[in-house]
Design an enzyme around this catalytic site. Structure first.
Site, PDB file in Angstrom:
ATOM      1  N   LYS A  50       0.841  -1.204   0.000  1.00 28.97           N
ATOM      2  CA  LYS A  50       0.000   0.000   0.000  1.00 28.97           C
ATOM      3  C   LYS A  50       0.875   1.253   0.000  1.00 28.97           C
ATOM      4  CE  LYS A  50      -3.781   2.579   0.469  1.00 28.97           C
ATOM      5  NZ  LYS A  50      -4.677   2.663   1.628  1.00 28.97           N
ATOM      6  N   LYS A  92      -0.787  11.355   5.366  1.00 34.64           N
ATOM      7  CA  LYS A  92      -0.452  10.414   6.442  1.00 34.64           C
ATOM      8  C   LYS A  92       0.244   9.184   5.853  1.00 34.64           C
ATOM      9  CE  LYS A  92      -2.844   7.043   7.444  1.00 34.64           C
ATOM     10  NZ  LYS A  92      -3.822   5.980   7.690  1.00 34.64           N
TER      11      LYS A  92
END
Lengths: 292, 292
Positions: free
Chosen positions: A170, A238
């Site tokens: 990811k 983030k």
């Protein structure tokens, strides 16, 4: 299967609905308890704490905001580890630190609990439709058990290695899209500053080496200077922090990722964190004084 | 049509061949004269100077390395403007400055010579196959006349505005691919440092928001740390210089483009300028000590 779902945000709530639809026996918990109500109306049980939700469950699905939240929900007081029996399984669909994931999985393993990290790509639309891409890490046997859960909302589910490998994949995804979003934004701003005819230009660009999902699906936002979700810029920022941390561990400086992270910091500070990540085009557009 | 072709490099030579194949009466000139020989063998006439090549021609196709070369070939001593009659047409397939192009077109216009800027995308393979994408700028009537030439080697030909618009569109293309190449390279390096299984990862990434022509067609180079052409990194760096100049004129700083330009400078200095632009992956890969 008896499944506890913890974290009922934009992604977790539709995941819980898909599990109910698939015939699982679902118990839900969310820190803000009212978010449990729509799921309760669909037949889910409610639980006051993660530990209570996990009691008697075969598996626990978590979908929370960041690494500290995940550690708290799984291993903190009143956490999943206090309720889930040995032999249980945690499936984590949050996007969190790969290194921390490997550590958490080891700590759960000491209690006989398996863990699969399963961060997703495809956004809220993919979660609603049940067509998410899911990047998985964990032991083969745990990945096999997680299949029944992940199939309820994923359409492409890939096992990429041991605990943390899903999170690492990811992170790679977020790195690759970072530079693409930013440079498509710079190109759109340059084209608009020069007065090029945008529809004809986009069609010509899409036929060649500049073709990308971002160009096809997000250039329109940039042209219009309007950034509906999509995927929140602040969350992408983030995620880039996670990727940059992992890069630093591998002595791997990522200059473009770093540049985009700084641009996103500037945009978050200016109040654009809740917009789609295509809002990175705001910076070159504003510099050139382009009208919206 | 009587067409002079000036500049017989990787792109110009196959363009001249396609024009001969299409039945045009072709005269060629190249600074290094031996490069004219293979075209002569196919039936082209040879000329000692651009002016001589242009004498009696209906149109002149130029394909040279950079802006000063183009100015010299068209307007310098022994240049095209000395040979081409009023009413003639210049079609320039070089990638050069949009602003300089507008200026050159105006100077040619004073002599009754039309000009179409027609930079291409698709590389040497596209030139050989005659499947180039062509970004065009110029007056409608000149664009219409250029069609007979461009159709000989282009498969997607788009008119984007007045003189310089084609070059500006090409600059936008080069900006958009810059960040994409660099961030795919950073992602590949991160994935390899983490030991992720690359074929499975690439397949999963290609299904979502990270999908791009670069990921599909150039990630393999980066994985193998081998960078056959393709498109030369040093030429892409030259094109980014053009784009950054135009950005500066529009008060449009492009942070990611600037970052990639600096990386490419470093690679050119290290002797990698003749490799494919996917060699931008060398920097993150080397930092992480990844084996080739």
């Amino acid at each position: 299967m008896r499944v506890a779902v913890i974290g009922l945000g934009t992604m977790g709530a539709p995941m819980a609905r898909h599990l109910i639809d698939a015939g699982h026996q679902v118990t839900v918990h969310n820190r803000t308890r009212e978010r449990e109500e729509p799921l309760s109306a669909l037949g889910a049980a409610r639980a006051a704490t993660p530990a209570e939700a996990a009691k008697g469950a075969d598996a626990v699905l978590t979908c929370v905001s960041d690494t500290p939240d995940l550690e708290h929900v799984l291993l903190g007081p009143g956490g999943v580890a206090e309720g889930l029996a040995s032999g249980g399984l945690v499936v984590d669909c949050s996007t969190v630190s790969p290194s921390a994931t490997a550590d958490i999985a080891a700590r759960l393993g000491e209690r006989g609990i398996g863990m699969v990290d399963a961060p997703v790509s495809g956004g809220s639309e993919g979660a609603e439709k049940g067509t998410l891409t899911i990047f998985c890490g964990g032991a083969d046997s745990d990945f096999a058990r997680a299949g029944e859960i992940l199939n309820a909302f994923g359409s492409r589910i890939t096992h990429l290695g041991p605990s943390g490998a899903g999170q690492m994949a990811k992170a790679v995804n977020q790195v690759m899209i970072a530079g693409t979003y930013a440079s498509v934004g710079e190109g759109i701003a340059l084209a608009q500053a020069a007065g090029l005819p945008i529809p004809e230009l986009l069609e010509a660009l899409s036929a060649g080496a500049a073709a990308s999902w971002v160009l096809t699906n997000r250039a329109g936002n940039m042209v219009d200077d309007s950034y509906p979700l999509g995927f929140k810029l602040a969350l992408h920022r983030k995620d880039l922090g996670i990727a940059l941390d992992e890069g630093a561990r591998a002595s791997l400086p990522m200059a473009v990722t770093q540049t985009v992270a700084e641009q996103e910091d500037e945009l978050v500070a200016a109040g654009h964190g809740d917009e789609d990540v295509s809002a990175v085009a705001r910076l070159p557009k504003r510099s050139a004084g382009l009208p919206a």
